[in-house]
Design an enzyme around this catalytic site. Structure first.
Site, PDB file in Angstrom:
ATOM      1  N   ASP A 174       0.892  -1.142   0.000  1.00  0.00           N
ATOM      2  CA  ASP A 174       0.000   0.000   0.000  1.00  0.00           C
ATOM      3  C   ASP A 174       0.936   1.199   0.000  1.00  0.00           C
ATOM      4  OD1 ASP A 174      -2.129   1.622   0.223  1.00  0.00           O
ATOM      5  OD2 ASP A 174      -2.749   0.968   2.204  1.00  0.00           O
ATOM      6  N   ASP A 213      -2.920   6.771  -3.478  1.00  0.00           N
ATOM      7  CA  ASP A 213      -4.308   7.188  -3.691  1.00  0.00           C
ATOM      8  C   ASP A 213      -4.742   8.231  -2.663  1.00  0.00           C
ATOM      9  OD1 ASP A 213      -4.232   5.371  -1.622  1.00  0.00           O
ATOM     10  OD2 ASP A 213      -6.174   4.504  -2.058  1.00  0.00           O
ATOM     11  N   CYS A 246     -12.751 -21.901  20.919  1.00  0.00           N
ATOM     12  CA  CYS A 246     -11.879 -22.160  19.784  1.00  0.00           C
ATOM     13  C   CYS A 246     -10.862 -23.247  20.140  1.00  0.00           C
ATOM     14  CB  CYS A 246     -11.182 -20.857  19.411  1.00  0.00           C
ATOM     15  SG  CYS A 246      -9.854 -21.027  18.226  1.00  0.00           S
ATOM     16  N   CYS A 297      -7.815 -23.536  18.400  1.00  0.00           N
ATOM     17  CA  CYS A 297      -6.532 -23.230  17.767  1.00  0.00           C
ATOM     18  C   CYS A 297      -5.409 -23.489  18.780  1.00  0.00           C
ATOM     19  CB  CYS A 297      -6.529 -21.782  17.269  1.00  0.00           C
ATOM     20  SG  CYS A 297      -6.187 -20.551  18.538  1.00  0.00           S
ATOM     21  N   CYS A 330      -5.697 -21.344  21.970  1.00  0.00           N
ATOM     22  CA  CYS A 330      -6.827 -21.622  22.857  1.00  0.00           C
ATOM     23  C   CYS A 330      -6.761 -23.018  23.468  1.00  0.00           C
ATOM     24  CB  CYS A 330      -8.139 -21.430  22.108  1.00  0.00           C
ATOM     25  SG  CYS A 330      -8.320 -19.750  21.520  1.00  0.00           S
TER      26      CYS A 330
HETATM   27 ZN   LIG Z   1      -8.225 -19.749  19.300  1.00  0.00          ZN
END
Ligand SMILES: [Zn+2]
Length: 504
Positions: A85, A120, A272, A274, A277
């Site tokens: 960007d 931009d 969760c 993951c 977690c």
């Molecule tokens: Zn998680």
């Protein structure tokens, strides 16, 4: 540069070829800070993010010639594809940047950005029309000037920034102009304020305005890092979308869930699974030192974003993206509001396969507007005008559990008694279904709720019945349910209603 492999609605699974490899789309593109990145780019790569975005303006200010020498991949230590960007966001935050568009484009060239974006002038949100028009003009001028230094031999994909925000005619105008200039990819400047205020309906209309003009080229959406915006943006045709939300939310102790975000102090359980977690408890996250906790929450947030994109991709493969988007829409009233746009966006039909392996599901009145249903009703109109012999009698009977309708015993019984009649079944979602084409998708490939549908919610059914029945002298309706009784009355059908075929 961009190949499409599968599609559903306006969504597509595709491959974007950059000098640093292939990026499978749709893809979430994590924002990487060129100087102060806390979640390592190596971690991002390992998680499966093949494309990241970083800021060329900050890189220029901080590294200058060193970046030209080392290249952006070395600066951020990432060997996948890098999008840059060029400072538009800084313009939005601080008013102006002291760098010319050509200098910026040359710099992006020099640091070997795979997907560079010219400087931009973001319109943001709430800007009055004349001002927005001026910013759009500046962005177009910048894009044109950047083109002068763009070297086609590098294989880089230059992305044109489409501005205009809530002024949809400006969005259309700038997309058209940039398309003419020859840019291979577009990026939609999506105002952060829209996302923060959950103005998903406006976001959806903005995407549609641009997409209409540039249906084939890949589209990037700036700043779309909320789990709720992902299915919407993909279904409307966005291929990549970046955000720093994983980190910004983490700094604010906001934990992402598939349906939104929740503050850490309101969190009782970690639903969760993951790596973060499954190896911590909520209490452990609370007790962590701030910097450490921010990184852990950011990693979890990345998992949620990635999982959302994968779920949407699977829905595309299953041909059930419509179902997925509508299911997701239930997560927030503002999203349900935005989903209403799906009723009348014609472009959703182009990407929707003519035939799907799996049956489609009809639940609510909005489902009568599915591309598959629209297409079927059109097919019935063609059938009416070309295939239907001069039959004088129409017999309508409710849909059977068994598909196709012409294979059912009730159909065979009717034909035995009335060999000259046109026999049809019907569905609130599909309208009139002539027996002869009842094996065509999705007439034979759908499961619908049978609960009491209200006629006033199904204008497409009324329309379909009216135009079909119009051609007949005699109409016989067998075993009409309440829905059909109401429909016959509403369309002033001169029909004979019987409860059972054996009564005839
Ligand atoms: Zn998680």
């Amino acid at each position: 540069v961009f190949e499409v492999w599968h599609s559903d609605l306006a969504a597509r699974i595709g491959r974007l070829q950059t000098p640093h490899g292939v990026v499978e789309t749709p893809a979430f593109v994590p924002v990487v800070h060129p100087v102060r990145q806390t979640v390592s780019t190596q971690f991002l790569k390992k998680m499966g993010f093949d494309l990241v975005i970083t800021n060329a303006y900050i890189t220029l200010c901080h590294y200058g010639d060193e970046a030209r020498r080392r290249g952006i991949h070395d600066i951020i230590n990432f060997d996948g594809s890098v999008m840059t960007d060029s400072g538009g966001y800084q313009v939005l935050e601080y008013g102006s940047v002291k760098v010319e568009p050509e200098t910026m484009a040359q710099f992006e060239n020099d640091i070997k950005s795979d997907i560079p974006i010219p400087l931009d002038r973001p319109t943001g949100y709430g800007l009055e029309y004349e001002k927005a028009k001026e910013y759009v003009a500046i962005t177009l001028k910048n894009a044109l000037e950047s083109l002068r230094v763009i070297n086609d031999n590098t294989g880089a994909i230059w992305v044109a920034p489409v501005q205009g925000a809530e002024h949809f005619d400006l969005v259309e105008y700038s997309a058209r102009e940039l398309d003419t200039m020859g840019f291979e990819m577009m990026a939609l400047g999506s105002p952060v304020e829209l996302m923060e205020a959950y103005e998903f309906a406006m976001l959806a209309r903005m995407i549609v305005s641009a997409k209409r003009v540039i249906p084939a080229k890949p589209i990037h959406l700036f700043g779309a890092g909320h789990p709720l915006t992902i299915p919407l943006a993909i279904a409307l045709g966005c291929d990549t979308f970046d955000s720093a939300s994983y980190m910004l939310y983490a700094k604010d102790n906001r934990y992402m869930t598939p349906n939104g975000t929740i503050r850490l102090d309101e969190l009782s359980y970690l639903s969760c699974q993951c790596p973060v977690c499954s190896s911590h408890t909520v209490q452990e996250l609370h007790k962590m030192e701030t910097d450490m906790r921010t990184i852990e929450i950011a990693k979890h947030n990345l998992h949620i974003l990635k999982a959302e994109v994968e779920a949407v991709k699977q829905a595309i493969m299953d041909g059930r993206l419509w179902e997925y988007v509508m299911q997701k829409a239930r997560a927030h009233p503002k999203l349900m509001e935005a989903a209403q746009i799906f009723k009348d966006v014609e472009m959703l039909e182009e990407g929707t396969p003519l035939f799907k392996e799996k049956a489609i599901f009809f639940y609510d009145p909005i489902d009568q507007h599915r591309p598959e249903a629209k297409r079927f009703r059109r097919m019935v109109t063609t059938f009416q005008s070309s295939k239907m012999k001069k039959k004088k009698k129409l017999i309508l009977c409710p849909e059977d559990e068994i598909h196709p309708f012409y294979s059912t015993t009730s159909y065979k019984d009717i034909v035995k008694k009335f060999p000259d009649a046109q026999v049809c079944s019907y569905s609130p979602f599909l309208g009139i279904i002539p027996a002869e084409i009842s094996d065509i998708f999705p007439a034979s490939h759908n499961l619908a709720t049978k609960s009491d549908h209200k006629l006033e919610d199904y204008p497409t059914f009324v329309e379909s019945l009216k135009s079909f029945a119009d051609k007949f002298e005699k109409i016989l309706i067998i075993a009409p349910d309440d829905f059909m009784r109401q429909a016959a009355k509403a369309t002033r059908l001169n029909a004979h209603l019987v409860d059972d075929i054996s009564a005839l």
